[in-house]
Design a protein around this motif. Structure first.
Motif, PDB file in Angstrom:
ATOM      1  N   GLU A  45       0.829  -1.217   0.000  1.00 27.65           N
ATOM      2  CA  GLU A  45       0.000   0.000   0.000  1.00 27.65           C
ATOM      3  C   GLU A  45       0.857   1.258   0.000  1.00 27.65           C
ATOM      4  OE1 GLU A  45      -2.667  -0.861   3.200  1.00 27.65           O
ATOM      5  OE2 GLU A  45      -4.158  -1.747   1.829  1.00 27.65           O
ATOM      6  N   LYS A  72       2.823   1.129  -3.666  1.00 25.13           N
ATOM      7  CA  LYS A  72       1.861   1.127  -4.773  1.00 25.13           C
ATOM      8  C   LYS A  72       2.461   0.578  -6.083  1.00 25.13           C
ATOM      9  CE  LYS A  72      -1.088   4.881  -3.115  1.00 25.13           C
ATOM     10  NZ  LYS A  72      -0.664   4.685  -1.747  1.00 25.13           N
ATOM     11  N   ASP A 125       2.923  -1.880  -9.478  1.00 27.66           N
ATOM     12  CA  ASP A 125       2.021  -2.561 -10.422  1.00 27.66           C
ATOM     13  C   ASP A 125       2.122  -4.068 -10.212  1.00 27.66           C
ATOM     14  OD1 ASP A 125       1.142  -0.264 -12.113  1.00 27.66           O
ATOM     15  OD2 ASP A 125       3.315  -0.040 -12.263  1.00 27.66           O
ATOM     16  N   THR A 141      -4.341  -6.465  -2.209  1.00 27.44           N
ATOM     17  CA  THR A 141      -4.025  -5.085  -2.614  1.00 27.44           C
ATOM     18  C   THR A 141      -4.239  -4.848  -4.110  1.00 27.44           C
ATOM     19  OG1 THR A 141      -1.745  -5.848  -2.796  1.00 27.44           O
ATOM     20  CG2 THR A 141      -2.327  -4.638  -0.793  1.00 27.44           C
TER      21      THR A 141
END
Ligand code: NDP
Length: 399
Positions: free
Chosen positions: A69, A72, A74, A95
């Motif tokens: 988180e 972030k 990909d 997530t």
């Protein structure tokens, strides 16, 4: 332009970090995380551009989730140990990020590795619109892609497959393993197993031995039959294969050391009581053996890993025997990324698998093994990013 989170800062993690850093047009942002942050920082200092580092215990799903988180990414490139696979897959699902690894899940307390646990995530990844790419190393990984490539371009029907993994490198030490000793020794001391006529045939450890003359001056080496995880997925995805086997080279001195260690119980995975403490013999042995990463500057020589495939050629006719392989030079690898060829041949395909996903060439929701995807762009990138391959036709089958 992708943001990737690499988990694991061992021999393979070091190569993946280097290779992703080299391909800036795809991997714009990189974070390297591991249980020991100091190892990540050491690797980060070697790289040609800045990356972020973090500490994480990947077995702790909520810690992984918090890191994802924050970063972030990909996708997560998992090059920690096979024990972490399911925990990291859970964190990816929670997530909403894509996943890749190089080795299939193995429970810590059982020397048993198989895809069933990870294949069971198929529906969850598919429904979430996420991709999990399994086994994007060399073997499994490149050897799986080699098989798909042979089928796509050369064969109507593959009858036999032999994967030959030769490490002709020499580090000059009496005994050391080329990658994580615990994983390596667990693999070698287990029974051998191969696929024949729709069923598994079990052999005793090191029972089946062959000699093969490897190309480019490597010469004749002894090979032993082992069970290797790509046999499980390849026999499933190419049900036409009548026999699939995996072979690895070992020198006499390596085998003698291993035999003694086994005989005295040092390769055991069950905890024992020692001076009031529980210790697992193989974990203690790992602490005594050289760190595989330290073998980089010492190792000279080459690896040669490839597939010998016999079958009906496209368009029909007599069976033909095809050999596709890569040769990798330990010292050349060290010059480029300060690692020996075993880590290099695993880390480069991990980067390429991630690149295939991030470029959209391989991106599709679900849990996939390498041979289920189009081999062509991956094969092209092997040539471009340091693992060039060669193909030839043999006169004699590998028996
Ligand atoms: P190493 O033991 O050198 O490195 C493993 C790394 O993972 C270490 O940095 C370790 O951290 C970290 N790690 C272990 N447990 C955790 C955890 N709970 N949370 C976060 N990080 C953790 O292994 P290798 O680099 O040699 O191998 C990496 C992977 O590649 C393995 O899964 C191996 O099986 C696979 N492999 C695949 C091959 C293929 O061709 N497909 C060939 C060779 C390897 P710490 O230093 O703190 O212990």
């Amino acid at each position: 332009m992708a943001n990737v989170l690499i988990v694991g800062a061992g021999g393979v993690g070091q190569v993946v970090a280097h290779k992703c850093a080299q391909v800036e047009e795809v991997f714009e942002n990189i974070t390297l995380a591991s249980r020991t942050k100091a190892k990540c920082d050491k690797i980060a200092d070697m790289l040609p551009r800045k990356i972020d580092t973090a500490e994480v215990d990947a077995d702790n799903v909520s810690e992984m989730v918090a890191l994802i988180e924050k970063v972030k990414p990909d996708m997560v490139i998992n090059v920690a140990l096979p024990y972490q696979d399911l925990h990291i897959m859970d964190a990816c699902l929670e997530t909403g990020v894509h996943y890749l690894d190089t080795a299939n899940y193995e429970p810590l307390d059982e020397a048993k590795f198989e895809y069933s646990w990870q294949w069971a995530y198929q529906d969850r990844f598919e429904k979430a619109g996420l991709m999990a790419l399994l086994g994007s190393g060399f073997d499994p990984g490149v050897t799986s892609v080699f098989t798909a490539y042979a089928k796509k371009h050369h064969f109507d029907r593959i009858k036999t497959l032999d994967i030959l993994d030769c490490n002709a490198g020499d580090h000059g030490l009496p005994f050391a393993t080329n990658f994580n000793p615990e994983i390596n020794i667990r693999e070698i001391t287990a029974n051998g197993r191969y696929w024949e006529n729709g069923q598994w045939v079990t052999t005793k450890p090191m029972e089946e031995k062959r000699v093969f003359a490897f190309p480019e001056g490597i010469g004749e080496k002894d090979l032993y039959l082992l069970y290797h995880e790509e046999l499980e997925s390849l026999s499933k995805h190419f049900p036409e294969i009548e026999r699939a086997r995996f072979w690895m080279t070992f020198g006499a001195s390596y085998l003698k050391h291993l035999e003694v260690l086994q005989n005295v119980g040092m390769t055991g995975i069950e905890p024992i009581e020692f001076q009031g403490q529980q210790i697992v013999p193989i974990q203690f042995l790992k602490a005594l053996l050289p760190d595989p990463a330290s073998l980089g500057p010492l190792t000279k020589g080459k690896t040669c890993i490839g597939n010998i495939i016999k079958g009906t050629p496209q368009g029909g006719g007599e069976d033909k025997i095809y050999y596709v392989y890569n040769i990798c030079d330990h010292q050349e690898c060290y010059k480029e990324v300060q690692s020996q060829a075993i880590s290099y041949t695993t880390g480069v395909p991990a980067m390429i698998g991630a690149k295939m996903m991030m470029e959209g060439k391989w991106m599709k929701p679900g849990v996939w093994n390498m041979e289920q995807l189009d081999p062509d762009p991956f094969m092209a990138d092997l040539n471009k990013y340091g693992l060039p391959w060669q193909e030839t036709w043999l006169d004699k089958p590998f028996v």
